[in-house]
Design a protein around this motif. Structure first.
Motif, PDB file in Angstrom:
ATOM      1  N   ARG A  86       0.824  -1.217   0.000  1.00 27.24           N
ATOM      2  CA  ARG A  86       0.000   0.000   0.000  1.00 27.24           C
ATOM      3  C   ARG A  86       0.862   1.273   0.000  1.00 27.24           C
ATOM      4  NH1 ARG A  86      -3.139  -3.428   3.237  1.00 27.24           N
ATOM      5  NH2 ARG A  86      -5.267  -3.762   2.459  1.00 27.24           N
ATOM      6  N   SER A 114       1.272   3.855  -3.133  1.00 27.56           N
ATOM      7  CA  SER A 114       0.872   5.252  -2.945  1.00 27.56           C
ATOM      8  C   SER A 114       1.953   6.200  -3.434  1.00 27.56           C
ATOM      9  CB  SER A 114       0.576   5.510  -1.471  1.00 27.56           C
ATOM     10  OG  SER A 114       1.750   5.704  -0.712  1.00 27.56           O
ATOM     11  N   TYR A 172      -1.033  10.711   3.800  1.00 29.61           N
ATOM     12  CA  TYR A 172      -1.346   9.291   3.652  1.00 29.61           C
ATOM     13  C   TYR A 172      -1.280   8.589   5.008  1.00 29.61           C
ATOM     14  CZ  TYR A 172      -0.594   4.365   2.506  1.00 29.61           C
ATOM     15  OH  TYR A 172      -0.678   2.993   2.452  1.00 29.61           O
ATOM     16  N   VAL A 230      -4.261   9.717   7.241  1.00 34.53           N
ATOM     17  CA  VAL A 230      -5.541   9.134   6.805  1.00 34.53           C
ATOM     18  C   VAL A 230      -5.639   7.671   7.218  1.00 34.53           C
ATOM     19  CG1 VAL A 230      -6.867   8.452   4.763  1.00 34.53           C
ATOM     20  CG2 VAL A 230      -5.896  10.749   4.906  1.00 34.53           C
ATOM     21  N   ARG A 231      -4.569   6.926   7.113  1.00 34.48           N
ATOM     22  CA  ARG A 231      -4.591   5.509   7.504  1.00 34.48           C
ATOM     23  C   ARG A 231      -4.852   5.351   8.995  1.00 34.48           C
ATOM     24  NH1 ARG A 231      -3.169   1.298   4.650  1.00 34.48           N
ATOM     25  NH2 ARG A 231      -2.164   0.254   6.404  1.00 34.48           N
ATOM     26  N   VAL A 236      -6.445   7.590  10.974  1.00 34.36           N
ATOM     27  CA  VAL A 236      -7.809   8.036  11.245  1.00 34.36           C
ATOM     28  C   VAL A 236      -8.831   7.001  10.802  1.00 34.36           C
ATOM     29  CG1 VAL A 236      -9.544   9.758  10.623  1.00 34.36           C
ATOM     30  CG2 VAL A 236      -7.234  10.482  11.202  1.00 34.36           C
ATOM     31  N   SER A 237      -8.514   6.293   9.712  1.00 33.19           N
ATOM     32  CA  SER A 237      -9.461   5.307   9.182  1.00 33.19           C
ATOM     33  C   SER A 237      -9.422   3.985   9.929  1.00 33.19           C
ATOM     34  CB  SER A 237      -9.178   5.065   7.691  1.00 33.19           C
ATOM     35  OG  SER A 237      -7.860   4.568   7.503  1.00 33.19           O
ATOM     36  N   GLY A 238      -8.567   3.894  10.957  1.00 34.52           N
ATOM     37  CA  GLY A 238      -8.591   2.719  11.820  1.00 34.52           C
ATOM     38  C   GLY A 238      -7.559   1.668  11.525  1.00 34.52           C
ATOM     39  N   HIS A 239      -6.598   1.925  10.613  1.00 33.28           N
ATOM     40  CA  HIS A 239      -5.554   0.937  10.346  1.00 33.28           C
ATOM     41  C   HIS A 239      -4.592   0.865  11.532  1.00 33.28           C
ATOM     42  CE1 HIS A 239      -7.000   1.524   6.220  1.00 33.28           C
ATOM     43  NE2 HIS A 239      -6.504   0.326   5.988  1.00 33.28           N
TER      44      HIS A 239
END
Length: 512
Positions: free
Chosen positions: A81, A85, A322, A325-326, A328-331
């Motif tokens: 990933r 990116s 990047y 965002v990862r 915040v999105s729960g990764h």
């Protein structure tokens, strides 16, 4: 003869600069590029013109193959990933941002030419960044991401570059007609690289002379690139596929002596090519400067510096965004680096490791005569390459030290497990055999397993360490025999090689 003399002088000067760079802790590409620029501006210095296509084939192909051969496919898959990116998004954003800036500064520049400039500035050259990182030992994951990016970003950016140049030549652009061509080029390049790797690997099974095998390897490397170009494929993708496939072969699939000596030859060759490549970056300043008029001298350097800041800023912004965002999105965050702090640290390092290099310069020089704003594109390319090498190259090491990354033992732990496994397999293979030699070997492998558990090199047993301590006396005796005429040089070299192999086989480093 004059060109040959200049080449020798360049190699000597580059070697001295590399030694000096190592001594003062500066990445050698930075000093080499600055040194090349200084040589280019010396009065009476002849212009060294090299075909851009030759620059790419000569300097990029072998270095790319060497990196692809050594890449960890497992680690690359686990970090696909962030790598993608950078390869796709960061390259695309940089291309767009640079194209917009170029059109703002030079409104008469066609969009296709502006995109060409963006595409050739998009791919970072990871050689300089990795040269710094090896001296600081950053987290393994960061090196994996940068190494993976370096294998693939040239392919994505050069595809955009070729399409933009073709659009300028044809005067039209049709996404519907281009998409199948890009897909065919990408898939075809991977397929051809895979097939050629299988063929060359099978060929080398029957070669037992290290010199012959090394020649075949180098011919295959350049041959793969040239064949891909003739077939209308991507030389970068084909060489990467070739290298990754060849690097996955079994340890038993090649002669040991061939493997050891050819690896040494490759290490030397890639070092020489890197040295020459970054020196060539600086030497291209003279032909670029010679084509500028007074008005361009006034405006173009300022535009180039502005685009340099855009190139640096876009990559850094995207990498940090990047990572945020990862999270915040729960990764899940990286176990070694923690949460927000670790993400910020790793993002700063990856984002700041965006030095441009020989691919950018070669692509700029490859533009055909009469290409719109060719002089502007070439000057900007040179400024961005030299600027990133100086600004980021000289500050990356202090940045790594200031961030104080925790110790990363991923590779060291895996080496320990591998040492223990191979020693245990060797011990078990003895089975029920008996005899004094078998018992001595069982003792040695028992010591090797104990050394592996203690995180020591399994080859350094007490007997081996004692024998290594006797090597200086052996070498002195050998020297005396030659000096007093007891033996000739042929015998001297043969016994010296035996002592070298003994020392190299036993005195391996215990850390990666």
């Amino acid at each position: 003869m004059a060109l040959f003399e200049i080449l020798l002088a360049m190699l000597l000067a580059a070697a001295l600069l590399s030694m000096f760079a190592t001594r003062i802790g500066v990445p050698y590409p930075t000093l080499l590029a600055l040194g090349g620029a200084g040589l280019a501006l010396l009065p009476g210095m002849p212009t060294i013109a090299v075909e851009p296509e030759l620059i790419l084939a000569l300097f990029v192909a072998p270095v790319l193959l060497d990196a692809a051969h050594d890449v960890s496919w497992r680690d690359l898959k686990s970090n696909w990933r962030p790598v993608l990116s950078l390869v796709l998004v960061a390259v695309g954003l940089t291309t767009i941002a640079v194209a917009l800036a170029a059109r703002f500064f030079v409104p008469e520049m066609p969009w296709a030419a502006a995109i060409t400039l963006g595409a050739l500035l998009a791919p970072p050259d990871a050689v300089a960044a990795l040269a710094v990182m090896r001296s600081v030992s950053p987290p393994h994951r960061l090196r994996v991401v940068l190494e993976g990016e370096s294998l693939l970003n040239d392919a994505s950016s050069l595809l955009i570059y070729k399409l933009a140049v073709a659009t300028v030549a044809l005067g039209t652009f049709s996404p519907a007609s281009i998409a199948p061509t890009m897909l065919l080029m990408s898939v075809g390049s991977v397929a051809v690289g895979w097939v050629l790797a299988k063929v060359v690997t099978r060929m080398t099974l029957f070669v037992h002379d290290p010199a012959t095998a090394t020649i075949i390897q180098f011919v295959a490397t350049f041959g793969v690139w040239v064949m891909a170009e003739h077939l209308g494929l991507s030389g970068v993708i084909t060489v990467v596929a070739f290298g990754v496939t060849a690097g996955r072969r079994s340890s038993e699939a090649s002669n040991t002596e061939v493997r050891v000596k050819s690896f040494a030859a490759w290490e030397t060759a890639t070092t020489v090519l890197n040295v020459l490549a970054f020196t060539m970056v600086g030497l291209q300043l003279r032909p670029i400067v010679a084509n500028l008029n007074a008005a361009q001298w006034r405006d173009y350097p300022l535009y180039a510096l502005a685009i340099l800041s855009i190139v640096i800023g876009v990559r850094l912004t995207w990498v940090l965004l990047y990572g945020a965002v990862r999270l915040v999105s729960g990764h899940q965050p990286d176990q070694l680096l923690g949460t927000w702090t670790g993400t910020l640290k790793s993002g700063l390092v990856v984002g700041w490791s965006g030095m441009r290099g020989i691919v950018t310069v070669a692509a700029a020089l490859a533009l055909p005569q009469g290409f719109p704003q060719r002089e502007f594109i070439q000057l900007v390319a040179f400024v961005v390459v030299l600027g990133t090498l100086v600004i980021q190259g000289l500050t990356l090491k202090p940045l790594l030290k200031a961030l104080r990354f925790p110790a990363d033992t991923v590779v060291a732990d895996e080496i320990r497990r591998a040492r223990e496994a191979v020693a245990l397999a060797a011990l078990q293979s003895l089975g029920d055999r008996e005899g004094d030699a078998v018992e001595r070997l069982r003792v040695k492998y028992g010591e090797a397993i104990a050394a592996a558990k203690a995180d020591h090199d399994m080859g350094i047993s007490a007997d081996t360490a004692l024998r290594l301590s006797t090597l200086p006396a052996s070498r002195q005796a050998l020297d005396r025999l030659r000096q007093d005429g007891t033996i000739g040089d042929e015998a001297f070299r043969a016994v010296e090689e035996e002592l070298d192999w003994l020392e190299l086989g036993a005195a391996r480093p215990s850390t990666p």
